[in-house]
Each structure stands twice: as C-alpha cells, then as structure tokens.
Design a protein around this motif. Structure first.
Motif, PDB file in Angstrom:
ATOM      1  N   TYR B  30     115.393  71.867  58.224  1.00 46.54           N
ATOM      2  CA  TYR B  30     115.551  73.118  58.966  1.00 46.54           C
ATOM      3  C   TYR B  30     115.138  72.948  60.417  1.00 46.54           C
ATOM      4  O   TYR B  30     115.749  73.508  61.320  1.00 46.54           O
ATOM      5  CB  TYR B  30     114.733  74.228  58.308  1.00 46.54           C
ATOM      6  CG  TYR B  30     115.203  75.612  58.691  1.00 46.54           C
ATOM      7  CD1 TYR B  30     114.625  76.270  59.779  1.00 46.54           C
ATOM      8  CD2 TYR B  30     116.208  76.251  57.992  1.00 46.54           C
ATOM      9  CE1 TYR B  30     115.059  77.526  60.151  1.00 46.54           C
ATOM     10  CE2 TYR B  30     116.640  77.507  58.351  1.00 46.54           C
ATOM     11  CZ  TYR B  30     116.063  78.142  59.430  1.00 46.54           C
ATOM     12  OH  TYR B  30     116.500  79.380  59.803  1.00 46.54           O
ATOM     13  N   TYR B  35     102.964  67.892  66.702  1.00 48.88           N
ATOM     14  CA  TYR B  35     101.581  68.311  66.837  1.00 48.88           C
ATOM     15  C   TYR B  35     100.778  67.181  67.472  1.00 48.88           C
ATOM     16  O   TYR B  35     101.055  66.004  67.253  1.00 48.88           O
ATOM     17  CB  TYR B  35     100.975  68.651  65.471  1.00 48.88           C
ATOM     18  CG  TYR B  35     101.456  69.957  64.888  1.00 48.88           C
ATOM     19  CD1 TYR B  35     102.694  70.055  64.253  1.00 48.88           C
ATOM     20  CD2 TYR B  35     100.669  71.107  64.979  1.00 48.88           C
ATOM     21  CE1 TYR B  35     103.139  71.253  63.721  1.00 48.88           C
ATOM     22  CE2 TYR B  35     101.105  72.320  64.448  1.00 48.88           C
ATOM     23  CZ  TYR B  35     102.337  72.372  63.823  1.00 48.88           C
ATOM     24  OH  TYR B  35     102.767  73.567  63.299  1.00 48.88           O
ATOM     25  N   TYR B  48     108.899  72.671  68.906  1.00 47.21           N
ATOM     26  CA  TYR B  48     109.717  72.842  67.716  1.00 47.21           C
ATOM     27  C   TYR B  48     111.182  72.779  68.123  1.00 47.21           C
ATOM     28  O   TYR B  48     111.594  73.414  69.097  1.00 47.21           O
ATOM     29  CB  TYR B  48     109.424  74.185  67.053  1.00 47.21           C
ATOM     30  CG  TYR B  48     110.302  74.513  65.864  1.00 47.21           C
ATOM     31  CD1 TYR B  48     111.350  75.430  65.963  1.00 47.21           C
ATOM     32  CD2 TYR B  48     110.067  73.919  64.636  1.00 47.21           C
ATOM     33  CE1 TYR B  48     112.141  75.737  64.875  1.00 47.21           C
ATOM     34  CE2 TYR B  48     110.851  74.217  63.532  1.00 47.21           C
ATOM     35  CZ  TYR B  48     111.888  75.129  63.655  1.00 47.21           C
ATOM     36  OH  TYR B  48     112.667  75.431  62.560  1.00 47.21           O
ATOM     37  N   PHE B  87     101.915  63.836  65.636  1.00 45.17           N
ATOM     38  CA  PHE B  87     102.561  63.935  64.337  1.00 45.17           C
ATOM     39  C   PHE B  87     103.889  64.674  64.470  1.00 45.17           C
ATOM     40  O   PHE B  87     103.934  65.749  65.076  1.00 45.17           O
ATOM     41  CB  PHE B  87     101.687  64.711  63.350  1.00 45.17           C
ATOM     42  CG  PHE B  87     100.370  64.059  63.058  1.00 45.17           C
ATOM     43  CD1 PHE B  87      99.249  64.369  63.797  1.00 45.17           C
ATOM     44  CD2 PHE B  87     100.262  63.138  62.038  1.00 45.17           C
ATOM     45  CE1 PHE B  87      98.034  63.772  63.529  1.00 45.17           C
ATOM     46  CE2 PHE B  87      99.057  62.527  61.759  1.00 45.17           C
ATOM     47  CZ  PHE B  87      97.935  62.843  62.509  1.00 45.17           C
ATOM     48  N   ARG B  91     110.367  70.747  58.912  1.00 44.87           N
ATOM     49  CA  ARG B  91     110.449  72.020  58.205  1.00 44.87           C
ATOM     50  C   ARG B  91     111.635  71.910  57.250  1.00 44.87           C
ATOM     51  O   ARG B  91     112.771  71.727  57.687  1.00 44.87           O
ATOM     52  CB  ARG B  91     110.654  73.160  59.198  1.00 44.87           C
ATOM     53  CG  ARG B  91     110.535  74.548  58.617  1.00 44.87           C
ATOM     54  CD  ARG B  91     109.127  74.905  58.284  1.00 44.87           C
ATOM     55  NE  ARG B  91     108.993  76.338  57.986  1.00 44.87           N
ATOM     56  CZ  ARG B  91     108.050  76.849  57.243  1.00 44.87           C
ATOM     57  NH1 ARG B  91     107.136  76.070  56.699  1.00 44.87           N
ATOM     58  NH2 ARG B  91     107.992  78.148  57.033  1.00 44.87           N
ATOM     59  N   PHE B  98     110.384  77.543  52.127  1.00 49.07           N
ATOM     60  CA  PHE B  98     110.185  76.600  53.220  1.00 49.07           C
ATOM     61  C   PHE B  98     108.925  75.782  53.004  1.00 49.07           C
ATOM     62  O   PHE B  98     107.923  76.274  52.496  1.00 49.07           O
ATOM     63  CB  PHE B  98     110.072  77.355  54.548  1.00 49.07           C
ATOM     64  CG  PHE B  98     111.370  77.933  55.025  1.00 49.07           C
ATOM     65  CD1 PHE B  98     111.687  79.256  54.767  1.00 49.07           C
ATOM     66  CD2 PHE B  98     112.264  77.155  55.743  1.00 49.07           C
ATOM     67  CE1 PHE B  98     112.882  79.789  55.203  1.00 49.07           C
ATOM     68  CE2 PHE B  98     113.465  77.690  56.185  1.00 49.07           C
ATOM     69  CZ  PHE B  98     113.776  79.007  55.917  1.00 49.07           C
ATOM     70  N   LYS B  99     108.975  74.526  53.438  1.00 46.89           N
ATOM     71  CA  LYS B  99     107.826  73.630  53.330  1.00 46.89           C
ATOM     72  C   LYS B  99     107.754  72.798  54.599  1.00 46.89           C
ATOM     73  O   LYS B  99     108.792  72.428  55.169  1.00 46.89           O
ATOM     74  CB  LYS B  99     107.982  72.703  52.122  1.00 46.89           C
ATOM     75  CG  LYS B  99     106.846  71.750  51.902  1.00 46.89           C
ATOM     76  CD  LYS B  99     107.129  70.788  50.745  1.00 46.89           C
ATOM     77  CE  LYS B  99     107.161  71.474  49.420  1.00 46.89           C
ATOM     78  NZ  LYS B  99     107.212  70.515  48.297  1.00 46.89           N
ATOM     79  N   THR B 100     106.545  72.513  55.064  1.00 47.38           N
ATOM     80  CA  THR B 100     106.345  71.633  56.225  1.00 47.38           C
ATOM     81  C   THR B 100     105.735  70.332  55.745  1.00 47.38           C
ATOM     82  O   THR B 100     104.722  70.340  55.059  1.00 47.38           O
ATOM     83  CB  THR B 100     105.428  72.299  57.270  1.00 47.38           C
ATOM     84  OG1 THR B 100     106.024  73.534  57.688  1.00 47.38           O
ATOM     85  CG2 THR B 100     105.242  71.391  58.468  1.00 47.38           C
ATOM     86  N   PHE B 102     104.322  66.592  57.053  1.00 45.60           N
ATOM     87  CA  PHE B 102     103.860  65.856  58.222  1.00 45.60           C
ATOM     88  C   PHE B 102     104.089  64.359  58.054  1.00 45.60           C
ATOM     89  O   PHE B 102     103.943  63.810  56.960  1.00 45.60           O
ATOM     90  CB  PHE B 102     102.366  66.095  58.447  1.00 45.60           C
ATOM     91  CG  PHE B 102     102.049  67.413  59.093  1.00 45.60           C
ATOM     92  CD1 PHE B 102     102.005  68.574  58.346  1.00 45.60           C
ATOM     93  CD2 PHE B 102     101.803  67.489  60.464  1.00 45.60           C
ATOM     94  CE1 PHE B 102     101.730  69.794  58.939  1.00 45.60           C
ATOM     95  CE2 PHE B 102     101.520  68.705  61.058  1.00 45.60           C
ATOM     96  CZ  PHE B 102     101.482  69.856  60.293  1.00 45.60           C
ATOM     97  N   GLY B 103     104.419  63.708  59.171  1.00 48.48           N
ATOM     98  CA  GLY B 103     104.465  62.258  59.194  1.00 48.48           C
ATOM     99  C   GLY B 103     103.057  61.678  59.255  1.00 48.48           C
ATOM    100  O   GLY B 103     102.070  62.416  59.356  1.00 48.48           O
TER     101      GLY B 103
END
Lengths: 116, 112
Positions: B30, B35, B48, B87, B91, B98-100, B102-103
């Motif tokens: 999405y 960050y 974003y 990072f 999304r 929805f889920k986030t 992170f790398g």
C-alpha cells in the motif's frame, strides 16, 4: 502535544521472572502498537490494537506474552516467565490510523529489558 | 510472505549526498515509510510514499517505484547529526486489514 509515554525505561530481571510494561499513547490515537526491537534489528510487531480490540497478534508468543488495552487508552504488555532471548527494547507506538492506509506512527522512548 | 531488504551500513562524508535503498516483497503493498532512529532513541517518522515518484521534505527526499518494488531515501547536505539508523517500512494490506512491516535498518555513519 504530549508524546507517547512508557515506563519503566529500564528493567533488569532474572529468567523465569515476570515483568510488565506500561504505555500511554498520544491522546486521540485509536491505534496502539507494541514492538520488540533486538539490538541491531528493526522493530518487530508483537501486537496491534485498534481502540481496545486486537487487530494483529500473529507474532506475539502467547505462551508467555500477554497484552491488554483497557478502555482503548493505555496498555500493558506482560512477559511471564521471561527467557534470556526476551532481552530487547520494547517500543510502544500510536497512530491516528483507523484502518486507513497512511499510518504515521509515533514511538515512545521504549523500555530496555535485560534478562539475566 | 513479506520481506524487505536494505543495506546494513552506509558511510558518507559530511556535506555529501547519500542514498539508502529498500526493496520489498509483499502481497498487498500500500505504501512505503521511512523512519530515523538515533542510538538509544525512538524511531521517528520521516516520510511516506504511496504513489510513484519523489517526495521532498527539506534535506530528505524519498522515492518510490511500485513497478520495481523499490524505494530509496535520499539525504542531502549530510550533517554529523544524521548519523543514525534508517528503517524502511512497508504498509501492507491483506484480509486482516493494514499492517506495517519494518526492515532491518541501515546504519548511516557520517564522517567529518
């Protein structure tokens, strides 16, 4: 505007003991997240709440971790019993997101847990 | 499954420009966020992108190519205080909502 508050900032416990962390999100933020961040890695989502309902807890080790968000505001994360590999920073974040795509998350200072 | 890849470390000189790349693989992409996290600090939101192209915010810019599953963060006029971990976070939208994700983060060292 006050940020995300977390306590305690540091905690040292022995393995098999229990520990609890507290988070107060930014006022009005519907979504609250708990992350585990191991040194040198990115934040790993443990649980996501929207208001007081759980949206995602797929990565929460439910045999030892539990979390609740009373009245859709502040939240506690508990570990019982703790293992050595639980040593990490536990980050709480909140966002306005109510099922929307864009999701700016605001993080608290974290709780650094050391399990001996 | 879902995965993100970014370099583990980047070193650059003060005043220079640096680009931090992020490639991702998700089923319901999405948008892509960036960050910044200083040692001992909390992650703070930088940018974003949901659509292809470049988004500029001061010295920082972020780019997204949805067709290439690729994005980058560009930092210009580097300053010592930019030394931090960066990072990328995807999304992702699936049946559960929805889920986030992170790398693992890119550690940026800025040298004088």
């Amino acid at each position: 505007e006050a940020g995300v508050a977390q306590s305690p900032r540091y905690k040292i416990i022995e393995k098999r003991q229990s520990v609890a962390f507290w988070c107060n999100p930014i006022s009005g933020h519907a979504t609250l997240y708990w992350y585990q961040q191991i040194l040198g890695q990115g934040p790993k989502l443990l649980i996501q709440f929207q208001n007081n309902g759980v949206v995602d807890d797929s990565q929460l080790p439910k045999d030892r971790f539990s979390a609740e968000r009373l009245k859709g505001v502040d939240s506690t994360l508990k570990i019982q019993p703790a293992k050595l590999e639980d040593s990490a920073v536990y980050l709480c974040a909140s966002s306005l997101a109510k099922g929307s795509g864009r999701d700016t998350q605001y993080f608290g200072p974290g709780t650094r847990l050391t399990v001996l | 499954g879902q995965s993100l890849e970014q370099p583990s470390e980047v070193t650059a000189v003060e005043g220079a420009i640096v680009q931090i790349n992020c490639t991702y693989q998700t089923s319901g992409f999405y948008g892509l966020s960036w960050y910044q996290q200083h040692d001992g600090g909390a992650p703070t939101f930088l940018s974003y992108n949901a659509l292809d192209g470049l988004e500029e915010t001061g010295r920082f810019s972020s780019f997204l190519s949805r067709s290439d599953s690729y994005g980058y963060l560009l930092l210009q006029e580097l300053q010592m205080k930019d030394s931090a971990s960066y990072f990328c976070a995807v999304r992702d939208r699936n049946t559960g909502g929805f889920k986030t994700i992170f790398g693992a983060g890119t550690r940026l060292f800025v040298k004088a």
